[in-house]
Design a protein around this motif. Structure first.
Motif, PDB file in Angstrom:
ATOM      1  N   PRO A  28      12.267 -11.091  55.128  1.00 14.71           N
ATOM      2  CA  PRO A  28      13.350 -10.081  55.127  1.00 14.71           C
ATOM      3  C   PRO A  28      14.671 -10.583  54.559  1.00 14.71           C
ATOM      4  O   PRO A  28      15.290  -9.894  53.749  1.00 14.71           O
ATOM      5  N   LEU A  29      15.102 -11.781  54.949  1.00 12.25           N
ATOM      6  CA  LEU A  29      16.389 -12.263  54.458  1.00 12.25           C
ATOM      7  C   LEU A  29      16.304 -12.650  52.984  1.00 12.25           C
ATOM      8  O   LEU A  29      17.238 -12.394  52.218  1.00 12.25           O
ATOM      9  N   ARG A  30      15.197 -13.215  52.567  1.00 17.52           N
ATOM     10  CA  ARG A  30      15.068 -13.601  51.159  1.00 17.52           C
ATOM     11  C   ARG A  30      15.083 -12.382  50.253  1.00 17.52           C
ATOM     12  O   ARG A  30      15.700 -12.407  49.179  1.00 17.52           O
ATOM     13  N   MET A  31      14.414 -11.325  50.668  1.00 13.37           N
ATOM     14  CA  MET A  31      14.451 -10.082  49.878  1.00 13.37           C
ATOM     15  C   MET A  31      15.894  -9.575  49.772  1.00 13.37           C
ATOM     16  O   MET A  31      16.333  -9.151  48.702  1.00 13.37           O
ATOM     17  N   ARG A  32      16.611  -9.619  50.876  1.00 11.65           N
ATOM     18  CA  ARG A  32      17.990  -9.135  50.879  1.00 11.65           C
ATOM     19  C   ARG A  32      18.904 -10.026  50.041  1.00 11.65           C
ATOM     20  O   ARG A  32      19.826  -9.535  49.380  1.00 11.65           O
ATOM     21  N   LEU A  33      18.660 -11.343  50.056  1.00  8.48           N
ATOM     22  CA  LEU A  33      19.465 -12.265  49.246  1.00  8.48           C
ATOM     23  C   LEU A  33      19.279 -11.985  47.761  1.00  8.48           C
ATOM     24  O   LEU A  33      20.260 -11.884  47.014  1.00  8.48           O
ATOM     25  N   VAL A  34      18.032 -11.866  47.328  1.00  9.10           N
ATOM     26  CA  VAL A  34      17.775 -11.580  45.917  1.00  9.10           C
ATOM     27  C   VAL A  34      18.398 -10.240  45.534  1.00  9.10           C
ATOM     28  O   VAL A  34      19.057 -10.116  44.502  1.00  9.10           O
ATOM     29  N   GLY A  35      18.227  -9.230  46.387  1.00  8.44           N
ATOM     30  CA  GLY A  35      18.813  -7.922  46.109  1.00  8.44           C
ATOM     31  C   GLY A  35      20.325  -7.971  46.008  1.00  8.44           C
ATOM     32  O   GLY A  35      20.925  -7.385  45.102  1.00  8.44           O
ATOM     33  N   ALA A  36      20.965  -8.689  46.941  1.00  4.59           N
ATOM     34  CA  ALA A  36      22.431  -8.787  46.923  1.00  4.59           C
ATOM     35  C   ALA A  36      22.921  -9.489  45.667  1.00  4.59           C
ATOM     36  O   ALA A  36      23.909  -9.065  45.050  1.00  4.59           O
ATOM     37  N   LEU A  37      22.238 -10.559  45.265  1.00  2.00           N
ATOM     38  CA  LEU A  37      22.653 -11.269  44.050  1.00  2.00           C
ATOM     39  C   LEU A  37      22.455 -10.411  42.810  1.00  2.00           C
ATOM     40  O   LEU A  37      23.243 -10.479  41.871  1.00  2.00           O
ATOM     41  N   ARG A  38      21.420  -9.578  42.804  1.00  3.06           N
ATOM     42  CA  ARG A  38      21.202  -8.701  41.653  1.00  3.06           C
ATOM     43  C   ARG A  38      22.247  -7.591  41.585  1.00  3.06           C
ATOM     44  O   ARG A  38      22.704  -7.226  40.511  1.00  3.06           O
ATOM     45  N   VAL A  39      22.617  -7.070  42.735  1.00  2.00           N
ATOM     46  CA  VAL A  39      23.551  -5.939  42.749  1.00  2.00           C
ATOM     47  C   VAL A  39      25.002  -6.410  42.666  1.00  2.00           C
ATOM     48  O   VAL A  39      25.795  -5.881  41.887  1.00  2.00           O
ATOM     49  N   LYS A  40      25.355  -7.418  43.465  1.00  2.00           N
ATOM     50  CA  LYS A  40      26.755  -7.838  43.574  1.00  2.00           C
ATOM     51  C   LYS A  40      27.131  -8.961  42.617  1.00  2.00           C
ATOM     52  O   LYS A  40      28.296  -9.226  42.413  1.00  2.00           O
ATOM     53  N   GLY A  41      26.125  -9.661  42.069  1.00  2.00           N
ATOM     54  CA  GLY A  41      26.417 -10.765  41.169  1.00  2.00           C
ATOM     55  C   GLY A  41      26.477 -12.087  41.910  1.00  2.00           C
ATOM     56  O   GLY A  41      26.219 -12.164  43.119  1.00  2.00           O
ATOM     57  N   PRO A  42      26.818 -13.172  41.193  1.00  2.00           N
ATOM     58  CA  PRO A  42      26.816 -14.507  41.784  1.00  2.00           C
ATOM     59  C   PRO A  42      27.685 -14.591  43.034  1.00  2.00           C
ATOM     60  O   PRO A  42      28.716 -13.918  43.141  1.00  2.00           O
TER      61      PRO A  42
END
Length: 199
Positions: A28-42
């Motif tokens: 769950p957290l890894r999916m959210r991390l990848v999603g956040a980096l894709r949407v919000k950027g570095p």
């Protein structure tokens, strides 16, 4: 320097995930991390922990796990001293469920990821229903879902999905955040068999 002209942006970086990547991503957290980096950027592990309401130790650990399989990478141009910045290695994750038929662990991981996508869709829909009165009539009419019933062989369904995906990618490629009234939106694409009772 990046070219911000939407007509000349590079195509989204895509990855067809392998057995190792899918087993790492199914968390769950890894999916959210990848999603956040894709949407919000570095971002740093600290900023991601704040965004995702968790702790920095957890985000740091899971970012390293994702980095080990190439799903996130460090952004050395932003790092200063001990502060590490991370970015998504890809914009799009691709797979076919049958890619993992020969590996029960990877198959279970992809089934978990598919279930998580459905949970995310339900969560987004529920949040929309609770807040839709705060949006303008134009947005209330633009958002939402629809469905259609087809009788179609698998090859035609694959062709349909590919064609719709090309349209979505074109709109993604042409997106301009500076356009008046532009808002970030998420579009889900799904196709499932008609329930048995309706056949």
């Amino acid at each position: 320097m990046e070219n911000d002209d939407p007509g000349t942006r590079p195509a989204p970086r895509a990855v067809r995930i392998d057995h190792r990547q899918v087993r790492v991503l199914a968390h769950p957290l890894r999916m959210r991390l990848v999603g956040a980096l894709r949407v919000k950027g570095p971002a740093t592990a600290t900023a991601l922990a704040e965004l995702l309401n968790t702790n920095t130790g957890a985000t740091s650990y899971h970012l390293r796990q994702l980095a080990e399989v190439g799903l996130v990478v460090e952004d050395p141009d932003r790092g200063t001293g001990r502060q590490r910045w991370w970015r998504a290695a890809h914009d799009v994750t691709n797979w076919e469920p049958t890619d993992f038929d020969d590996d029960p662990d990877a198959r279970a991981a992809i089934e978990w990821i598919q279930g998580d996508q459905v949970r995310l869709l339900v969560e987004h829909a529920e949040r929309w229903f609770a807040a839709q009165h705060e949006w303008s009539p134009a947005w209330r009419d633009a958002f939402g879902m629809g469905d259609i019933f087809l009788t179609i062989p698998p090859a035609r369904l694959e062709a349909l999905k590919a064609e719709v995906w090309q349209v979505l990618e074109r709109y993604h490629h042409e997106a301009d955040a500076a356009e008046p009234d532009a808002e970030p939106v998420q579009v889900f694409l799904a196709a499932y068999p008609l329930i048995q009772e309706m056949r």
